[in-house]
Design an enzyme around this catalytic site. Structure first.
Site, PDB file in Angstrom:
ATOM      1  N   ASP A  71       1.521   2.866   7.994  1.00 38.73           N
ATOM      2  CA  ASP A  71       2.576   2.147   7.275  1.00 38.73           C
ATOM      3  C   ASP A  71       2.392   0.678   7.610  1.00 38.73           C
ATOM      4  OD1 ASP A  71       4.788   0.890   6.318  1.00 38.73           O
ATOM      5  OD2 ASP A  71       6.260   2.134   7.381  1.00 38.73           O
ATOM      6  N   SER A 151      -1.995 -11.192  -8.540  1.00 38.95           N
ATOM      7  CA  SER A 151      -1.532 -10.749  -9.871  1.00 38.95           C
ATOM      8  C   SER A 151      -1.423 -11.985 -10.750  1.00 38.95           C
ATOM      9  CB  SER A 151      -0.158 -10.078  -9.749  1.00 38.95           C
ATOM     10  OG  SER A 151       0.440  -9.957 -11.026  1.00 38.95           O
ATOM     11  N   TYR A 166       8.478  -9.733  -6.216  1.00 39.96           N
ATOM     12  CA  TYR A 166       7.060  -9.444  -6.469  1.00 39.96           C
ATOM     13  C   TYR A 166       6.329 -10.724  -6.878  1.00 39.96           C
ATOM     14  CZ  TYR A 166       2.938  -7.278  -8.614  1.00 39.96           C
ATOM     15  OH  TYR A 166       1.645  -6.928  -8.942  1.00 39.96           O
ATOM     16  N   LYS A 170       3.473 -12.665  -4.507  1.00 40.15           N
ATOM     17  CA  LYS A 170       2.087 -12.840  -4.981  1.00 40.15           C
ATOM     18  C   LYS A 170       1.712 -14.327  -5.031  1.00 40.15           C
ATOM     19  CE  LYS A 170       0.894  -8.543  -5.620  1.00 40.15           C
ATOM     20  NZ  LYS A 170      -0.258  -7.913  -4.984  1.00 40.15           N
TER      21      LYS A 170
HETATM   22  N1  LIG Z   1      -1.209  -2.139 -12.018  1.00 41.21           N
HETATM   23  C1  LIG Z   1      -1.209  -3.360 -12.529  1.00 41.21           C
HETATM   24  O1  LIG Z   1      -1.111  -3.563 -13.769  1.00 41.21           O
HETATM   25  C2  LIG Z   1      -1.332  -4.549 -11.605  1.00 41.21           C
HETATM   26  C3  LIG Z   1      -1.351  -5.835 -12.169  1.00 41.21           C
HETATM   27  C4  LIG Z   1      -1.486  -6.939 -11.325  1.00 41.21           C
HETATM   28  C5  LIG Z   1      -1.622  -6.771  -9.952  1.00 41.21           C
HETATM   29  N2  LIG Z   1      -1.593  -5.509  -9.425  1.00 41.21           N
HETATM   30  C6  LIG Z   1      -1.735  -5.381  -7.968  1.00 41.21           C
HETATM   31  O2  LIG Z   1      -2.768  -4.466  -7.668  1.00 41.21           O
HETATM   32  C7  LIG Z   1      -2.450  -3.737  -6.482  1.00 41.21           C
HETATM   33  C8  LIG Z   1      -2.450  -2.241  -6.761  1.00 41.21           C
HETATM   34  O3  LIG Z   1      -1.558  -1.978  -7.833  1.00 41.21           O
HETATM   35  P1  LIG Z   1      -1.320  -0.501  -8.369  1.00 41.21           P
HETATM   36  O4  LIG Z   1      -0.641  -0.622  -9.674  1.00 41.21           O
HETATM   37  O5  LIG Z   1      -2.577   0.283  -8.258  1.00 41.21           O
HETATM   38  O6  LIG Z   1      -0.238  -0.012  -7.288  1.00 41.21           O
HETATM   39  P2  LIG Z   1       0.214   1.459  -6.875  1.00 41.21           P
HETATM   40  O7  LIG Z   1       1.703   1.378  -6.698  1.00 41.21           O
HETATM   41  O8  LIG Z   1      -0.340   2.494  -7.784  1.00 41.21           O
HETATM   42  O9  LIG Z   1      -0.481   1.625  -5.433  1.00 41.21           O
HETATM   43  C9  LIG Z   1      -0.024   0.914  -4.317  1.00 41.21           C
HETATM   44  C10 LIG Z   1      -0.503   1.646  -3.079  1.00 41.21           C
HETATM   45  O10 LIG Z   1       0.018   0.954  -1.928  1.00 41.21           O
HETATM   46  C11 LIG Z   1       0.452   1.938  -1.003  1.00 41.21           C
HETATM   47  N3  LIG Z   1       1.498   1.429  -0.120  1.00 41.21           N
HETATM   48  C12 LIG Z   1       2.742   0.995  -0.474  1.00 41.21           C
HETATM   49  N4  LIG Z   1       3.455   0.692   0.614  1.00 41.21           N
HETATM   50  C13 LIG Z   1       2.648   0.908   1.696  1.00 41.21           C
HETATM   51  C14 LIG Z   1       2.814   0.769   3.101  1.00 41.21           C
HETATM   52  N5  LIG Z   1       3.983   0.346   3.623  1.00 41.21           N
HETATM   53  N6  LIG Z   1       1.795   1.078   3.909  1.00 41.21           N
HETATM   54  C15 LIG Z   1       0.611   1.527   3.401  1.00 41.21           C
HETATM   55  N7  LIG Z   1       0.391   1.674   2.072  1.00 41.21           N
HETATM   56  C16 LIG Z   1       1.391   1.373   1.230  1.00 41.21           C
HETATM   57  C17 LIG Z   1       1.006   3.060  -1.873  1.00 41.21           C
HETATM   58  O11 LIG Z   1       1.118   4.283  -1.159  1.00 41.21           O
HETATM   59  C18 LIG Z   1       0.002   3.099  -3.006  1.00 41.21           C
HETATM   60  O12 LIG Z   1      -1.072   3.975  -2.732  1.00 41.21           O
HETATM   61  C19 LIG Z   1      -1.088  -4.264  -6.020  1.00 41.21           C
HETATM   62  O13 LIG Z   1      -1.270  -5.283  -5.076  1.00 41.21           O
HETATM   63  C20 LIG Z   1      -0.492  -4.817  -7.295  1.00 41.21           C
HETATM   64  O14 LIG Z   1       0.454  -5.820  -7.034  1.00 41.21           O
HETATM   65  C21 LIG Z   1      -1.445  -4.398 -10.211  1.00 41.21           C
END
Ligand SMILES: NC(=O)c1ccc[n+]([C@@H]2O[C@H](COP(=O)([O-])OP(=O)(O)OC[C@H]3O[C@@H](n4cnc5c(N)ncnc54)[C@H](O)[C@@H]3O)[C@@H](O)[C@H]2O)c1
Length: 279
Positions: A71, A151, A166, A170
């Site tokens: 965590d 992001s 958020y 970022k």
């Molecule tokens: N999906 C999008 O469209 C998008 C767009 C821009 C940026 N992002 C960025 O890309 C990254 C991944 O996004 P995603 O959509 O795949 O997210 P997601 O929510 O699918 O995955 C996030 C992961 O982080 C883990 N996590 C959360 N809290 C935690 C903790 N306390 N300790 C350990 N692990 C932890 C979760 O278990 C999960 O596996 C993020 O940083 C997000 O901000 C995503």
């Protein structure tokens, strides 16, 4: 005289990577992308079962990976996870800070302390603690690289799409990336960020499953589609590779052109597409 040409088939061969948020989504895609490029990967996440699934997938494909359950809101867990990765992989060359909390649509006036604190802890505090814990190992590798997953919302506001903690966290991560690049440059560690745009999930509920959402994405993204986790992974692989040896302190936007599209025209086309789809 002939110039010797050597094409690196596996640009990260022999490197060892630590990826937070590796159990699903973009983080899982990055773990797989790094492993495909030849790196041994510590898949780090709070979701133990899903972390093991990604490790199994990589190992079954002939790659090298270990699971680390942590965590990252806890400083002790962060430092223990780095120690475990170094012990399990024999050192560390790459740190990818990708984990993020689930997003609520929080507007001002409806902010909970928990939501604010969780974002700052996972996106900012954990990235800083992990960089601190990893820096001696990254420096010892001789070509250490950190990639923070930012992001497009770090520099533009997606009204009603994401919570403001958020966006703000970022934006802080981008500035932390630049600061760290300056501080760590002398130790041979490069620090960059990748800023994804609209990225579709590889499984479960997809952004583009809904035809109306798909029409909007096709209308507003110049390349005409949502991104995939592998689009982000390829940018991370490049930034960690020796091909990027003189790049540091940069935020690489990977959004299919979303951020440079003409805003008014794109909004109008999205609006018309939405109206047509619903009529
Ligand atoms: N999906 C999008 O469209 C998008 C767009 C821009 C940026 N992002 C960025 O890309 C990254 C991944 O996004 P995603 O959509 O795949 O997210 P997601 O929510 O699918 O995955 C996030 C992961 O982080 C883990 N996590 C959360 N809290 C935690 C903790 N306390 N300790 C350990 N692990 C932890 C979760 O278990 C999960 O596996 C993020 O940083 C997000 O901000 C995503």
């Amino acid at each position: 005289m002939a110039t010797e040409i050597q094409v690196p088939m596996l640009p990260l061969k022999g490197m060892r990577a630590f990826v937070t948020g590796g159990a699903q989504g973009i983080g899982a895609g990055i773990c797989i992308g790094l492993a495909r490029a030849g790196a041994a990967v510590a898949v780090v996440d709070i979701q133990t079962g899903k972390t093991q699934d990604i490790v199994d997938q990589i190992v079954a494909g002939g790659g090298m990976a270990i699971p680390i359950s942590a965590d990252i809101c806890s400083e002790d867990d962060c430092r223990r996870a780095i120690d475990d990765a170094v012990a399990g992989l024999g050192g560390l060359d790459i740190l990818v800070n990708c984990a993020a909390p689930g997003r609520n649509r929080n507007m001002l006036g409806k902010l909970s302390d928990v939501d604010w604190d969780t974002h700052q802890q996972i996106v900012l505090n954990a990235s800083a603690i992990l960089a601190d814990a990893a820096c001696d190992h990254l420096a010892a590798s001789g070509h250490g690289a950190i990639v923070n997953i930012s992001s497009v919302t770090s520099h533009s506001i997606a009204v009603d799409q994401c919570s403001w903690p958020y966006h703000v966290s970022k934006a802080g991560l981008d500035q932390f990336t630049r600061w760290l690049a300056v501080r760590f440059g002398g130790r041979g560690i490069r620090v960059n960020a990748v800023a994804p745009g609209l990225v579709d999930r590889d499984s479960g509920h997809k952004l583009t499953d809904n035809p109306q959402h798909r029409a909007v994405v096709e209308a507003i993204v110049p390349l005409g589609r949502a991104g995939h986790a592998d689009d982000i992974a390829q940018a991370v692989v490049f930034l960690c590779s020796r091909q990027a040896a003189y790049i540091t302190g940069q935020i690489l936007t990977v959004d299919g052109g979303l951020g440079v599209a003409e805003v008014f025209g794109a909004s109008l086309r999205a609006f018309k597409a939405g109206v047509e789809a619903s009529s």
